[in-house]
Scaffold this motif. Structure first.
Motif, PDB file in Angstrom:
ATOM      1  N   SER A 296       0.833  -1.201   0.000  1.00 63.88           N
ATOM      2  CA  SER A 296       0.000   0.000   0.000  1.00 63.88           C
ATOM      3  C   SER A 296       0.867   1.251   0.000  1.00 63.88           C
ATOM      4  N   ARG A 297       0.769   2.092   1.010  1.00 60.93           N
ATOM      5  CA  ARG A 297       1.442   3.387   1.008  1.00 60.93           C
ATOM      6  C   ARG A 297       2.595   3.452   1.995  1.00 60.93           C
ATOM      7  N   THR A 336      13.078   8.258  10.252  1.00 58.97           N
ATOM      8  CA  THR A 336      13.572   7.372  11.294  1.00 58.97           C
ATOM      9  C   THR A 336      13.947   6.071  10.617  1.00 58.97           C
ATOM     10  N   VAL A 337      15.236   5.738  10.623  1.00 59.52           N
ATOM     11  CA  VAL A 337      15.690   4.577   9.866  1.00 59.52           C
ATOM     12  C   VAL A 337      15.137   3.301  10.486  1.00 59.52           C
ATOM     13  N   ASN A 338      14.970   2.313   9.607  1.00 55.12           N
ATOM     14  CA  ASN A 338      14.523   0.980  10.006  1.00 55.12           C
ATOM     15  C   ASN A 338      13.162   1.010  10.714  1.00 55.12           C
ATOM     16  N   LYS A 339      12.331   1.954  10.312  1.00 57.20           N
ATOM     17  CA  LYS A 339      10.992   2.065  10.878  1.00 57.20           C
ATOM     18  C   LYS A 339      10.010   2.325   9.742  1.00 57.20           C
ATOM     19  N   VAL A 340       8.853   1.690   9.825  1.00 54.59           N
ATOM     20  CA  VAL A 340       7.847   1.829   8.772  1.00 54.59           C
ATOM     21  C   VAL A 340       7.238   3.226   8.840  1.00 54.59           C
ATOM     22  N   LEU A 341       7.219   3.907   7.700  1.00 51.60           N
ATOM     23  CA  LEU A 341       6.615   5.233   7.581  1.00 51.60           C
ATOM     24  C   LEU A 341       5.510   5.174   6.537  1.00 51.60           C
ATOM     25  N   GLU A 342       4.562   6.072   6.651  1.00 50.64           N
ATOM     26  CA  GLU A 342       3.434   6.081   5.724  1.00 50.64           C
ATOM     27  C   GLU A 342       3.037   7.519   5.429  1.00 50.64           C
ATOM     28  N   PHE A 343       2.930   7.819   4.123  1.00 46.30           N
ATOM     29  CA  PHE A 343       2.493   9.143   3.714  1.00 46.30           C
ATOM     30  C   PHE A 343       0.966   9.193   3.655  1.00 46.30           C
ATOM     31  N   PRO A 344       0.378  10.349   3.868  1.00 43.79           N
ATOM     32  CA  PRO A 344      -1.090  10.449   3.925  1.00 43.79           C
ATOM     33  C   PRO A 344      -1.731  10.453   2.541  1.00 43.79           C
ATOM     34  N   LEU A 345      -1.536   9.401   1.764  1.00 42.86           N
ATOM     35  CA  LEU A 345      -2.152   9.279   0.455  1.00 42.86           C
ATOM     36  C   LEU A 345      -3.307   8.288   0.516  1.00 42.86           C
ATOM     37  N   ARG A 346      -4.359   8.582  -0.221  1.00 44.94           N
ATOM     38  CA  ARG A 346      -5.496   7.660  -0.280  1.00 44.94           C
ATOM     39  C   ARG A 346      -5.230   6.509  -1.224  1.00 44.94           C
ATOM     40  N   LYS A 347      -4.531   6.764  -2.316  1.00 46.59           N
ATOM     41  CA  LYS A 347      -4.217   5.751  -3.308  1.00 46.59           C
ATOM     42  C   LYS A 347      -2.744   5.867  -3.684  1.00 46.59           C
ATOM     43  N   GLY A 348      -2.171   4.746  -4.088  1.00 44.37           N
ATOM     44  CA  GLY A 348      -0.814   4.753  -4.596  1.00 44.37           C
ATOM     45  C   GLY A 348      -0.800   4.969  -6.100  1.00 44.37           C
ATOM     46  N   VAL A 424     -12.443  15.119 -14.377  1.00 46.36           N
ATOM     47  CA  VAL A 424     -12.522  15.167 -12.916  1.00 46.36           C
ATOM     48  C   VAL A 424     -13.963  15.103 -12.447  1.00 46.36           C
ATOM     49  N   GLN A 425     -14.841  15.850 -13.108  1.00 47.69           N
ATOM     50  CA  GLN A 425     -16.245  15.880 -12.700  1.00 47.69           C
ATOM     51  C   GLN A 425     -16.949  14.554 -12.970  1.00 47.69           C
ATOM     52  N   SER A 426     -16.525  13.828 -14.000  1.00 45.07           N
ATOM     53  CA  SER A 426     -17.175  12.555 -14.332  1.00 45.07           C
ATOM     54  C   SER A 426     -16.551  11.363 -13.611  1.00 45.07           C
ATOM     55  N   GLY A 427     -15.538  11.578 -12.782  1.00 45.57           N
ATOM     56  CA  GLY A 427     -14.949  10.491 -12.007  1.00 45.57           C
ATOM     57  C   GLY A 427     -13.947   9.656 -12.771  1.00 45.57           C
ATOM     58  N   GLN A 428     -13.398  10.131 -13.868  1.00 46.13           N
ATOM     59  CA  GLN A 428     -12.410   9.382 -14.630  1.00 46.13           C
ATOM     60  C   GLN A 428     -10.994   9.558 -14.088  1.00 46.13           C
ATOM     61  N   CYS A 429     -10.797  10.475 -13.146  1.00 45.33           N
ATOM     62  CA  CYS A 429      -9.477  10.712 -12.557  1.00 45.33           C
ATOM     63  C   CYS A 429      -9.395  10.041 -11.187  1.00 45.33           C
ATOM     64  N   LEU A 430      -8.189   9.613 -10.819  1.00 47.19           N
ATOM     65  CA  LEU A 430      -7.945   8.939  -9.546  1.00 47.19           C
ATOM     66  C   LEU A 430      -7.554   9.979  -8.497  1.00 47.19           C
ATOM     67  N   GLN A 431      -8.273   9.974  -7.368  1.00 44.05           N
ATOM     68  CA  GLN A 431      -7.966  10.928  -6.301  1.00 44.05           C
ATOM     69  C   GLN A 431      -6.883  10.325  -5.402  1.00 44.05           C
ATOM     70  N   LEU A 432      -5.736  11.004  -5.342  1.00 36.12           N
ATOM     71  CA  LEU A 432      -4.600  10.523  -4.558  1.00 36.12           C
ATOM     72  C   LEU A 432      -4.605  11.057  -3.131  1.00 36.12           C
ATOM     73  N   TRP A 433      -5.109  12.261  -2.937  1.00 38.58           N
ATOM     74  CA  TRP A 433      -5.028  12.921  -1.626  1.00 38.58           C
ATOM     75  C   TRP A 433      -6.203  13.858  -1.499  1.00 38.58           C
ATOM     76  N   ASP A 434      -6.727  13.986  -0.271  1.00 36.78           N
ATOM     77  CA  ASP A 434      -7.880  14.842  -0.037  1.00 36.78           C
ATOM     78  C   ASP A 434      -7.807  15.394   1.374  1.00 36.78           C
ATOM     79  N   SER A 435      -8.035  16.684   1.488  1.00 37.74           N
ATOM     80  CA  SER A 435      -8.057  17.338   2.794  1.00 37.74           C
ATOM     81  C   SER A 435      -8.911  18.597   2.674  1.00 37.74           C
TER      82      SER A 435
END
Length: 538
Positions: A296-297, A336-348, A424-435
């Protein structure tokens, strides 16, 4: 840590007299005072906060000098730790302003006493001990009889047993009162170290010279000392002294440490980390660092040492060029090395990459999700910015900047602005991030590429048709010559028939030969062979 006798002899000198260190029995800390004083050690640690300076209400006890001594704290006969004993010398600071103040102070100190001369002066003394990476503070309560309270005079000392420390450590000791009536005393002391290990250069490589006596068996360990988590062993061996070990310069990293100890029970281990400031070690550290993909992310930076680095996200276009920082920028992550990190993305997305930099210098970049999501795509990244009144705007992230979709710029995003907005309006684009501040959309450009190629093919076909038409127009003289050749051949056949059956009518022969002359004179082509007999006959 336990300290055997022969290690202390190495650390403190070859003179056997040095081995006569006082031994403190028992694990508990204790405090004792010089004659005439009474003291008490408060249980537990206290906060190491000196506080601000305050004015003394009259005579007060303050520390005037610190004195240290090495002792052994022994739990059993052969199980001893090195300890730092601290003696704090005290004196009276301040004067009485008038007899009434003296009377009030003495009665406030001990209201049960009827005679002021029997009142005592009390103080709370804090001892702060720091030896990286530990810190320890204790509180001592001291009382001095009124008979000994003479302003500016020393009244005695209080001794604390004791602060545990390791051979070779640098310790710092502070002493002050609560409340603090004067600037705190401080003392820095370097404890003796075992002179076993020496690090020297051998060209580009490094030599470890272990000055160990003949036939002395000892252990040697190389390990990575990380700030987060336990140490990571790298190499270990049991050897017999003396020894010289060569390390390849490519194996050096800033957190590479060396530990030496004799192969005997309860031995103290000597550790040094000599490559913290070595430029080669820092270069090798970045070469050894690896970005690892997680489902995932998630992602992780694997490295033998901690890295003072930051990680950000960027967008890598299919046509190459620099990786464009995401706008609006996502939060920068401290690595932080050797530690799992995750970016705030909805999709990869395979075009989303991670950049790791230190001091504004880019060290590495990886498109982490390309392995799981496929190669880079020819997608357009749209940035939606939302205002406080729900009024938003869309722009496309391009090398020249973020281009508004409904603009007259000469970029691809501007030419396809209306179509992208409909996607974008018809939903053909992938949303990666939302806030609340905005969103990121990845819009595929495949269909626009197909349309472009269809137009290219149509243009090619039209061009081919025009060229063919021009070729036909250029071939009119050739057509005339072929038509003349056909007529001459036909005329030749008729002449053969006339030889056998009589001459043809004169008018017919003239009509058949005249067009041939006219065509030949205008075309400039040589006369066909079939026309020669006809001319001779005339």
């Amino acid at each position: 840590m336990p300290v055997p006798w022969f290690l202390l002899s190495l650390a403190l000198g070859r003179n056997p007299v040095v081995l006569s260190l006082e031994r403190v029995v028992g694990p508990q800390d204790t405090a004792r005072c010089s004659p005439g004083l009474s003291c008490h050690l408060w249980d537990g640690d206290v906060l190491c906060l000196p506080g601000s300076l305050v004015s003394a209400p009259g005579p007060v006890l303050v520390p005037t000098r610190l004195q240290t001594e090495l002792v052994l704290r022994c739990h059993e006969e052969t199980d001893c730790d090195l300890c730092v004993r601290v003696a704090v010398h005290l004196a009276v600071h301040g004067y009485w302003e008038d007899p009434e103040d003296e009377e009030k102070f003495r009665r406030a100190a001990d209201p049960e006493l009827e005679e002021p001369r029997n009142a005592s002066l009390q103080a709370h003394i804090v001892l702060s001990f720091q030896a990286y990476p530990t810190a320890h503070c204790v509180l001592l309560e001291v009382q001095v009889p009124a008979a000994l309270v003479q302003p500016g005079q020393s009244v005695g000392s209080i001794v604390f047993d004791c602060f545990e420390a390791a051979l070779g450590a640098e310790v710092q000791i502070w002493s002050y009162t609560q409340p603090r009536y004067q600037k705190e005393l401080n003392l820095t002391q370097q404890l003796p170290a075992l002179p076993w290990l020496n690090v020297s250069a051998d060209g580009e490589d490094v030599r470890l010279v272990l000055d160990v006596s003949e036939e002395q068996r000892f252990g040697l360990s190389l390990y990575w000392n990380q700030d987060q988590g336990p140490i990571k062993p790298w190499w270990h061996s049991n050897l017999t002294g003396p020894q010289t070990i060569t390390l390849n310069h490519t194996d050096l990293v800033p957190c590479l440490c060396i530990q030496v100890w004799p192969l005997e029970p309860d031995s103290v281990r000597t550790s040094i980390c000599p490559f913290r400031e070595d430029p080669r070690a820092h270069r090798n550290l970045w070469r050894a660092a690896r970005l690892q993909l997680l489902p995932s992310r998630g992602w992780r930076l694997d490295a033998p040492c901690s890295l003072p680095a930051e990680a950000t996200l960027c967008w890598q276009a299919l046509d190459g060029g620099p990786c464009l920082p995401l706008v609006p920028p996502l939060p920068r992550e401290n690595v932080t090395v050797n530690k799992v990190l995750e970016f705030p993305l909805r999709k990869g997305h395979p075009n989303v990459c991670v950049q790791v930099s230190t001091w504004e210098k880019l060290q590495m970049q990886e498109c982490l999700w390309a392995d799981s999501l496929g190669p880079l795509k020819d997608d357009m990244l749209l940035v939606e910015t939302r205002g406080p009144q729900d009024n938003g705007s869309l722009c496309a992230l391009e090398p020249s900047g973020c281009t508004p979709l409904l603009s007259r710029a000469s970029t691809r995003a501007a030419r396809l602005g209306e179509q992208l907005l409909q996607d974008v309006q018809s939903g053909q684009c992938l949303q990666l991030w939302d806030s609340d501040l905005g969103a990121l959309w990845a819009c595929p450009m495949d269909k626009y590429i197909h349309q472009r190629w269809a137009l290219v093919w149509l243009a090619c076909l039209l061009l081919a048709a025009v060229l063919f038409l021009l070729l036909l127009l250029k071939m009119n003289p050739v057509k005339g010559w072929l038509r003349l050749l056909k007529e001459n051949i036909r005329a030749g056949g008729e002449c053969e028939q006339e030889r056998g059956g009589g001459p043809p009518p004169a008018g017919r022969a003239w009509a058949s030969s005249r067009p041939s002359r006219s065509v030949l004179s205008h075309s400039g082509l040589p006369e066909p062979r079939g026309s020669a007999p006809l001319l001779r006959r005339r």
